[in-house]
Enzyme design. Sequence first.
Site, PDB file in Angstrom:
ATOM      1  CE  LYS A 124      -4.390   0.994   0.024  1.00 34.86           C
ATOM      2  NZ  LYS A 124      -5.554   0.220  -0.469  1.00 34.86           N
ATOM      3  CG  ASP A 164      -7.318   3.172  -1.045  1.00 35.71           C
ATOM      4  OD1 ASP A 164      -7.895   2.081  -0.979  1.00 35.71           O
ATOM      5  OD2 ASP A 164      -7.293   3.961  -0.074  1.00 35.71           O
TER       6      ASP A 164
HETATM    7  P1  NDP Z   1     -12.924   7.548  -3.211  1.00 37.17           P
HETATM    8  O1  NDP Z   1     -11.877   8.544  -2.941  1.00 37.17           O
HETATM    9  O2  NDP Z   1     -13.416   7.350  -4.580  1.00 37.17           O
HETATM   10  O3  NDP Z   1     -14.182   7.825  -2.280  1.00 37.17           O
HETATM   11  C1  NDP Z   1     -14.052   7.861  -0.872  1.00 37.17           C
HETATM   12  C2  NDP Z   1     -15.368   8.311  -0.292  1.00 37.17           C
HETATM   13  O4  NDP Z   1     -15.306   8.186   1.141  1.00 37.17           O
HETATM   14  C3  NDP Z   1     -15.677   9.768  -0.573  1.00 37.17           C
HETATM   15  O5  NDP Z   1     -17.051   9.951  -0.603  1.00 37.17           O
HETATM   16  C4  NDP Z   1     -15.056  10.460   0.646  1.00 37.17           C
HETATM   17  O6  NDP Z   1     -15.619  11.710   0.926  1.00 37.17           O
HETATM   18  C5  NDP Z   1     -15.387   9.479   1.739  1.00 37.17           C
HETATM   19  N1  NDP Z   1     -14.390   9.577   2.798  1.00 37.17           N
HETATM   20  C6  NDP Z   1     -13.031   9.478   2.678  1.00 37.17           C
HETATM   21  N2  NDP Z   1     -12.449   9.662   3.861  1.00 37.17           N
HETATM   22  C7  NDP Z   1     -13.444   9.888   4.746  1.00 37.17           C
HETATM   23  C8  NDP Z   1     -13.473  10.146   6.136  1.00 37.17           C
HETATM   24  N3  NDP Z   1     -12.341  10.208   6.844  1.00 37.17           N
HETATM   25  N4  NDP Z   1     -14.690  10.303   6.727  1.00 37.17           N
HETATM   26  C9  NDP Z   1     -15.836  10.242   6.000  1.00 37.17           C
HETATM   27  N5  NDP Z   1     -15.869  10.002   4.679  1.00 37.17           N
HETATM   28  C10 NDP Z   1     -14.689   9.819   4.061  1.00 37.17           C
HETATM   29  O7  NDP Z   1     -12.342   6.164  -2.597  1.00 37.17           O
HETATM   30  P2  NDP Z   1     -12.834   4.681  -2.882  1.00 37.17           P
HETATM   31  O8  NDP Z   1     -14.292   4.654  -3.129  1.00 37.17           O
HETATM   32  O9  NDP Z   1     -11.904   4.085  -3.867  1.00 37.17           O
HETATM   33  O10 NDP Z   1     -12.501   3.987  -1.479  1.00 37.17           O
HETATM   34  C11 NDP Z   1     -13.469   3.869  -0.431  1.00 37.17           C
HETATM   35  C12 NDP Z   1     -13.049   2.756   0.522  1.00 37.17           C
HETATM   36  O11 NDP Z   1     -12.981   1.517  -0.199  1.00 37.17           O
HETATM   37  C13 NDP Z   1     -11.680   2.916   1.179  1.00 37.17           C
HETATM   38  O12 NDP Z   1     -11.714   2.359   2.471  1.00 37.17           O
HETATM   39  C14 NDP Z   1     -10.771   2.074   0.282  1.00 37.17           C
HETATM   40  O13 NDP Z   1      -9.600   1.643   0.971  1.00 37.17           O
HETATM   41  C15 NDP Z   1     -11.711   0.911  -0.011  1.00 37.17           C
HETATM   42  N6  NDP Z   1     -11.357   0.120  -1.182  1.00 37.17           N
HETATM   43  C16 NDP Z   1     -11.263   0.693  -2.415  1.00 37.17           C
HETATM   44  C17 NDP Z   1     -10.958  -0.083  -3.525  1.00 37.17           C
HETATM   45  C18 NDP Z   1     -10.949   0.478  -4.904  1.00 37.17           C
HETATM   46  O14 NDP Z   1     -10.869  -0.328  -5.845  1.00 37.17           O
HETATM   47  N7  NDP Z   1     -11.042   1.768  -5.105  1.00 37.17           N
HETATM   48  C19 NDP Z   1     -10.660  -1.518  -3.373  1.00 37.17           C
HETATM   49  C20 NDP Z   1     -10.879  -2.042  -2.046  1.00 37.17           C
HETATM   50  C21 NDP Z   1     -11.191  -1.230  -1.006  1.00 37.17           C
HETATM   51  P3  NDP Z   1     -14.801  13.061   0.543  1.00 37.17           P
HETATM   52  O15 NDP Z   1     -14.950  13.188  -0.927  1.00 37.17           O
HETATM   53  O16 NDP Z   1     -15.491  14.103   1.314  1.00 37.17           O
HETATM   54  O17 NDP Z   1     -13.385  12.828   0.990  1.00 37.17           O
END
Ligand code: NDP
Length: 444
Positions: A124, A164
């Site tokens: 990571k 991510d």
């Molecule tokens: P994105 O950046 O596309 O979206 C993240 C979302 O979560 C946004 O809506 C963001 O809001 C919100 N968010 C981020 N940090 C916080 C926080 N501290 N508190 C509240 N809301 C938060 O990321 P992904 O959708 O790719 O990732 C989401 C989750 O899925 C993560 O845990 C990631 O590790 C996991 N994941 C992702 C994969 C992938 O293929 N992308 C694979 C496996 C797991 P804002 O815009 O306001 O920051």
Amino acid sequence: MNAQKVLDDLKRRFPNEPEYHQAVMEVLESIEETYSQYPEFEKANLIERLCIPDRIFSFRVTWVDDRGNIKTNMGYRIQHSNAIGPYKGGIRLHSSVNPSILKFLAFEQTFKNALTTLPMGGAKGGSDFSPKGKSNAEVMRFCQAFVLELWKHIGPDIDVPAGDIGVGGREIAYMFGMYKKLSKEFTGTFTGKGLEFGGSLIRPEATGYGNIYFLLEMLKTRNIDIKDKVCTVSGSGNVAQYTVEKLIELGAKVVTLSDSNGYVYDPDGIDSEKLEYVKELKEIYRGRIREYAEKYNCKYVEGARPWGEKCDIALPSATQNEISADDAKTLVANGCIAVSEGANMPSTPGAIEVFQNAKILYAPGKAANAGGVATSGLEMTQNSIRLSWTREEVDAKLKNIMQNIHAQCVKYGTEADGHVNYVKGANVAGFMKVAKTILAQGVL
Ligand code: NDP
């Protein structure tokens, strides 16, 4: 193995890393019994060798903003284990990024990747740079500066980064472009690339779709139909969007989405048209989820998460530790029958305990969100053979992988009363594969 003793020792050696300790503890607790049945593991000190990353790179990233100010951020890459394949794992760009968060994610990634059945190790990386509020040119300059250092440590058979939080198609393209220039090679060193330059169909959808394929397997064990089930989803980024897309296709009703500022509650359900609006809002205009509530005239709750809203199924898809023990109690009291984690470690240890005691269907991210990295693995394969598979082919492989992960969880996690402990199942299945490999490869 004495799990508490191992953890105490890690805490002493690596203080101030609570997320890393939390992730390690969850795994140690659930594999302790199985581990003890293999004296050769203890003799080879496998547990310490598996908890501590192979290596950690940390570096300064210097870039110039649109007003000519010179900015610095920290960049990191944690290469946790390449026992079963090249290091593989996403890059996170978020102001909260620190070594503890990346160490927990790299540790989890190692077992998750083992579960996918594909040959990928765990890693990571990321930076405390936040793309939020930055112009395209600023994001590009940051990504290029980040890769200027990172590129020395990665390669198609060494370490293959992906997206991510904060890293989607735009950021991967900038990073890949810089990597290509520095390495003078066109290889599949990043996944999540654009379709025009080696990306795979279904990769953007894979984590969200995969989570729902896993959920369907869980529901099947209790003969529950997903149609008309009320679902709460957190986040509104990549994972949340495609989770909602698949739920709509299957006839479920999604009533919430969120971002780091608050959540929206839409009692009529988010339909395809509303979802398209969310995709545009987040991917093109890079706006806030509050604007959804303004457009569709529904409730917006500032500074809160959606778990107080009544639902049948909860799909946390934002970030770590977003469901507290109290949130979990509320979910269970409101009749929630399943929680399937799109995000990594979104449930606190207290919340997991509540779900386990209530014996609801609970899938940890390590199993439920593995579809993302699995499809990255499929992207690597396509890059290696220099061919592209169709949408249907990749989707069928993804479905198959998620069914296989579910079967492994059932195999290793079924308890005496027939209840499937998915945490134990996923941890034991992932651990056994990596542990046996490390043992076979000798002391390294
Ligand atoms: P994105 O950046 O596309 O979206 C993240 C979302 O979560 C946004 O809506 C963001 O809001 C919100 N968010 C981020 N940090 C916080 C926080 N501290 N508190 C509240 N809301 C938060 O990321 P992904 O959708 O790719 O990732 C989401 C989750 O899925 C993560 O845990 C990631 O590790 C996991 N994941 C992702 C994969 C992938 O293929 N992308 C694979 C496996 C797991 P804002 O815009 O306001 O920051």
